[in-house]
Design an enzyme around this catalytic site. Structure first.
Site, PDB file in Angstrom:
ATOM      1  N   CYS A   1       0.816  -1.225   0.000  1.00  0.00           N
ATOM      2  CA  CYS A   1       0.000   0.000   0.000  1.00  0.00           C
ATOM      3  C   CYS A   1       0.847   1.270   0.000  1.00  0.00           C
ATOM      4  CB  CYS A   1      -0.932   0.017   1.197  1.00  0.00           C
ATOM      5  SG  CYS A   1      -1.944  -1.440   1.289  1.00  0.00           S
TER       6      CYS A   1
ATOM      7  N   HIS B   1      -3.542   7.042   3.137  1.00  0.00           N
ATOM      8  CA  HIS B   1      -3.937   5.752   2.558  1.00  0.00           C
ATOM      9  C   HIS B   1      -5.345   5.425   3.038  1.00  0.00           C
ATOM     10  CE1 HIS B   1      -4.126   1.691   1.321  1.00  0.00           C
ATOM     11  NE2 HIS B   1      -3.819   1.148   2.489  1.00  0.00           N
TER      12      HIS B   1
ATOM     13  N   ASN C   1     -10.200  -0.244   0.103  1.00  0.00           N
ATOM     14  CA  ASN C   1      -8.737  -0.153   0.141  1.00  0.00           C
ATOM     15  C   ASN C   1      -8.196  -0.590  -1.218  1.00  0.00           C
ATOM     16  OD1 ASN C   1      -6.010  -0.533   0.517  1.00  0.00           O
ATOM     17  ND2 ASN C   1      -6.208  -1.618   2.463  1.00  0.00           N
TER      18      ASN C   1
HETATM   19  N1  ACO Z   1     -18.979  -9.144   8.810  1.00  0.00           N
HETATM   20  C1  ACO Z   1     -19.457  -9.449  10.016  1.00  0.00           C
HETATM   21  N2  ACO Z   1     -18.689  -9.872  11.025  1.00  0.00           N
HETATM   22  C2  ACO Z   1     -17.373  -9.958  10.822  1.00  0.00           C
HETATM   23  C3  ACO Z   1     -16.805  -9.645   9.573  1.00  0.00           C
HETATM   24  C4  ACO Z   1     -17.662  -9.233   8.550  1.00  0.00           C
HETATM   25  N3  ACO Z   1     -17.222  -8.896   7.306  1.00  0.00           N
HETATM   26  N4  ACO Z   1     -15.470  -9.819   9.647  1.00  0.00           N
HETATM   27  C5  ACO Z   1     -15.203 -10.218  10.887  1.00  0.00           C
HETATM   28  N5  ACO Z   1     -16.362 -10.320  11.606  1.00  0.00           N
HETATM   29  C6  ACO Z   1     -16.539 -10.723  12.989  1.00  0.00           C
HETATM   30  C7  ACO Z   1     -15.386 -11.533  13.515  1.00  0.00           C
HETATM   31  O1  ACO Z   1     -15.548 -12.896  13.173  1.00  0.00           O
HETATM   32  C8  ACO Z   1     -15.494 -11.283  14.994  1.00  0.00           C
HETATM   33  O2  ACO Z   1     -16.515 -12.109  15.515  1.00  0.00           O
HETATM   34  P1  ACO Z   1     -16.315 -12.810  16.945  1.00  0.00           P
HETATM   35  O3  ACO Z   1     -16.193 -11.666  17.917  1.00  0.00           O
HETATM   36  O4  ACO Z   1     -17.540 -13.614  17.087  1.00  0.00           O
HETATM   37  O5  ACO Z   1     -15.047 -13.597  16.838  1.00  0.00           O
HETATM   38  C9  ACO Z   1     -15.989  -9.851  15.083  1.00  0.00           C
HETATM   39  O6  ACO Z   1     -16.582  -9.561  13.808  1.00  0.00           O
HETATM   40  C10 ACO Z   1     -14.908  -8.842  15.365  1.00  0.00           C
HETATM   41  O7  ACO Z   1     -13.821  -9.106  14.469  1.00  0.00           O
HETATM   42  P2  ACO Z   1     -12.513  -8.276  14.494  1.00  0.00           P
HETATM   43  O8  ACO Z   1     -11.569  -8.834  13.474  1.00  0.00           O
HETATM   44  O9  ACO Z   1     -12.026  -8.153  15.912  1.00  0.00           O
HETATM   45  O10 ACO Z   1     -13.070  -6.862  14.008  1.00  0.00           O
HETATM   46  P3  ACO Z   1     -12.332  -5.481  13.958  1.00  0.00           P
HETATM   47  O11 ACO Z   1     -13.113  -4.487  14.715  1.00  0.00           O
HETATM   48  O12 ACO Z   1     -10.872  -5.604  14.239  1.00  0.00           O
HETATM   49  O13 ACO Z   1     -12.502  -5.097  12.424  1.00  0.00           O
HETATM   50  C11 ACO Z   1     -11.206  -5.034  10.432  1.00  0.00           C
HETATM   51  C12 ACO Z   1     -11.943  -5.916  11.442  1.00  0.00           C
HETATM   52  C13 ACO Z   1     -12.219  -4.146   9.769  1.00  0.00           C
HETATM   53  C14 ACO Z   1     -10.561  -5.937   9.408  1.00  0.00           C
HETATM   54  C15 ACO Z   1     -10.153  -4.171  11.178  1.00  0.00           C
HETATM   55  O14 ACO Z   1      -9.388  -4.982  12.022  1.00  0.00           O
HETATM   56  C16 ACO Z   1      -9.234  -3.459  10.219  1.00  0.00           C
HETATM   57  O15 ACO Z   1      -9.642  -2.609   9.480  1.00  0.00           O
HETATM   58  N6  ACO Z   1      -7.936  -3.764  10.269  1.00  0.00           N
HETATM   59  C17 ACO Z   1      -6.956  -3.120   9.426  1.00  0.00           C
HETATM   60  C18 ACO Z   1      -7.149  -3.567   8.036  1.00  0.00           C
HETATM   61  C19 ACO Z   1      -6.219  -2.898   7.098  1.00  0.00           C
HETATM   62  O16 ACO Z   1      -6.097  -1.709   7.098  1.00  0.00           O
HETATM   63  N7  ACO Z   1      -5.582  -3.694   6.283  1.00  0.00           N
HETATM   64  C20 ACO Z   1      -4.814  -3.309   5.222  1.00  0.00           C
HETATM   65  C21 ACO Z   1      -3.623  -2.426   5.459  1.00  0.00           C
HETATM   66  S1  ACO Z   1      -2.299  -2.734   4.420  1.00  0.00           S
HETATM   67  C22 ACO Z   1      -2.846  -3.230   2.962  1.00  0.00           C
HETATM   68  O17 ACO Z   1      -3.820  -2.772   2.553  1.00  0.00           O
HETATM   69  C23 ACO Z   1      -2.201  -4.273   2.157  1.00  0.00           C
END
Ligand code: ACO
Length: 346
Positions: free
Chosen positions: A117, A257, A287
């Site tokens: 990214c 980003h 993203n």
């Molecule tokens: N829909 C519904 N529920 C979901 C989904 C979904 N799409 N995805 C995960 N869940 C659930 C999980 O299973 C979990 O359930 P559980 O509590 O029963 O286990 C719950 O939601 C919470 O999951 P988390 O992973 O803890 O959710 P979080 O608040 O961390 O959000 C997210 C997840 C959006 C992916 C966040 O962590 C994030 O944005 N991280 C950074 C991502 C990023 O920027 N990546 C790229 C950067 S570099 C590049 O782009 C290459």
């Protein structure tokens, strides 16, 4: 080799997004998710998906040609083409070589830059170095991705996040005041496997088993990535501002980003920087990795958020873990702004 120059300016910019829109309600039919969860956790409502005939090279070429036209240049004026991507058309040849062919340039050197990214920001920094040393006069820097081809659409934790698209700038030598003021680049391999794509490289070559086990799709530890992103974006952004001899209060617009709206808001909060001066378009594109910063920049200009003399801070974070930030003063002349307006945003 020409004499070294002191000024490296953005003289052209452009973007391209495929027309196919994948909305959250569409994803609801593919995995166990819902619009409300996706919007509240990420800010994303929809993303663009490349059509069957579109690739990273084809989208990069459109964005690149738009940037060249905005600069008032011809393709052959470009000395160097740098393409940031993690989704190249092939392992070889470089996608930048295909872009050179597609835009009709006969003289530039062309290469891909692999910094996930942060690929566009790393490309900008590299192009800056070529111009500042006198090795190039005009550099086309592109960020382009076809992440949909590396996304597991049965994995709800990642498939909601990513989209396809391209953005580009032309960097040009000029001794006018302004232009690039400060650059910071970092790499922290302690988080190298937080976001990765295990299969298909020399370490884990493609096999029937690697395909069957989904090793050719992006994997991510979301929560850890989130925390690292906020911390690293903040320190990288602050370092670039400092290298420019400025304070954050001197910044007119941050173009970060576009990974997740909550990351962007947490970044602004950690820096005590007003969200009103942060450009966000993640809601419409998701993203798009290396494409996200130049795509957002083009849209920010088109939306009237950037005027001559403004100080812009572009900051990115990605797999590696890479991070980079560019502090610049916008110097594009009215003719370039008019040409960009005639072309339109993505
Ligand atoms: N829909 C519904 N529920 C979901 C989904 C979904 N799409 N995805 C995960 N869940 C659930 C999980 O299973 C979990 O359930 P559980 O509590 O029963 O286990 C719950 O939601 C919470 O999951 P988390 O992973 O803890 O959710 P979080 O608040 O961390 O959000 C997210 C997840 C959006 C992916 C966040 O962590 C994030 O944005 N991280 C950074 C991502 C990023 O920027 N990546 C790229 C950067 S570099 C590049 O782009 C290459």
């Amino acid at each position: 080799m020409a004499r070294p120059v002191t000024g490296v300016h953005v003289t052209g910019w452009g973007a391209y997004a495929p027309s196919l829109v994948l909305r959250n309600v569409d994803l609801e039919r593919m995995v166990d998710t819902n619009d409300e969860w996706i919007v509240s956790r990420t800010g994303i409502s929809e993303r663009r998906i490349a059509g069957p005939d579109e690739t990273t090279a084809s989208m990069a070429a459109v964005a690149g040609l738009r940037a060249i036209a905005t600069a008032g240049l011809q393709p052959d004026d470009i000395d160097l083409i740098l393409l940031g991507t993690l989704s190249p058309d092939y392992v070889m040849p470089s996608t930048a070589a295909l872009v050179k062919e597609a835009i009709g340039n006969k003289r530039a050197a062309a290469m891909d830059l692999y910094a996930a990214c942060s690929g566009f920001v790393y490309g900008y920094a590299t192009g800056h170095a070529y111009i500042a040393s006198g090795m190039a006069k005009h550099v086309l820097v592109i960020g382009a991705e076809t992440l949909s081809r590396y996304t597991d659409f049965s994995d709800r934790s990642t498939c909601i996040l990513f989209g396809d698209g391209a953005g580009a700038v032309v960097l040009s030598a000029s001794d006018e005041p302004g232009g690039t003021l400060g650059i910071e680049m970092t790499t922290d391999p302690s988080g190298a496997y937080l976001i990765w794509l295990p299969g298909g490289g020399a370490a884990r070559p493609a096999t029937a088993t690697s395909h069957a086990s989904g090793e050719h799709y992006m994997k991510m530890k979301g929560t850890e990535t989130f925390k690292m992103a906020v911390r690293t974006l903040g320190s990288t952004a602050t370092a670039a501002v400092k290298k420019a001899g400025l304070d954050l209060s001197d910044v007119d617009l941050v173009v970060p980003h576009q990974a997740n709206n909550r990351i962007i808001e947490a970044l602004a909060k950690s820096l005590d920087f007003p969200m009103a001066k942060v450009f966000v378009n993640v809601q419409r594109y998701g993203n798009t990795s290396a494409a996200s910063v130049p795509l957002a920049l083009s849209e920010a200009v088109a939306a009237g958020r950037v005027k001559k003399g403004d100080r812009l801070l572009m900051v990115a974070f990605g797999s590696g873990l890479t991070s980079g930030a560019i502090m610049l003063q916008w110097t594009a002349d009215p003719a370039a702004m008019a040409r960009a307006a005639a072309i339109g945003p993505a």
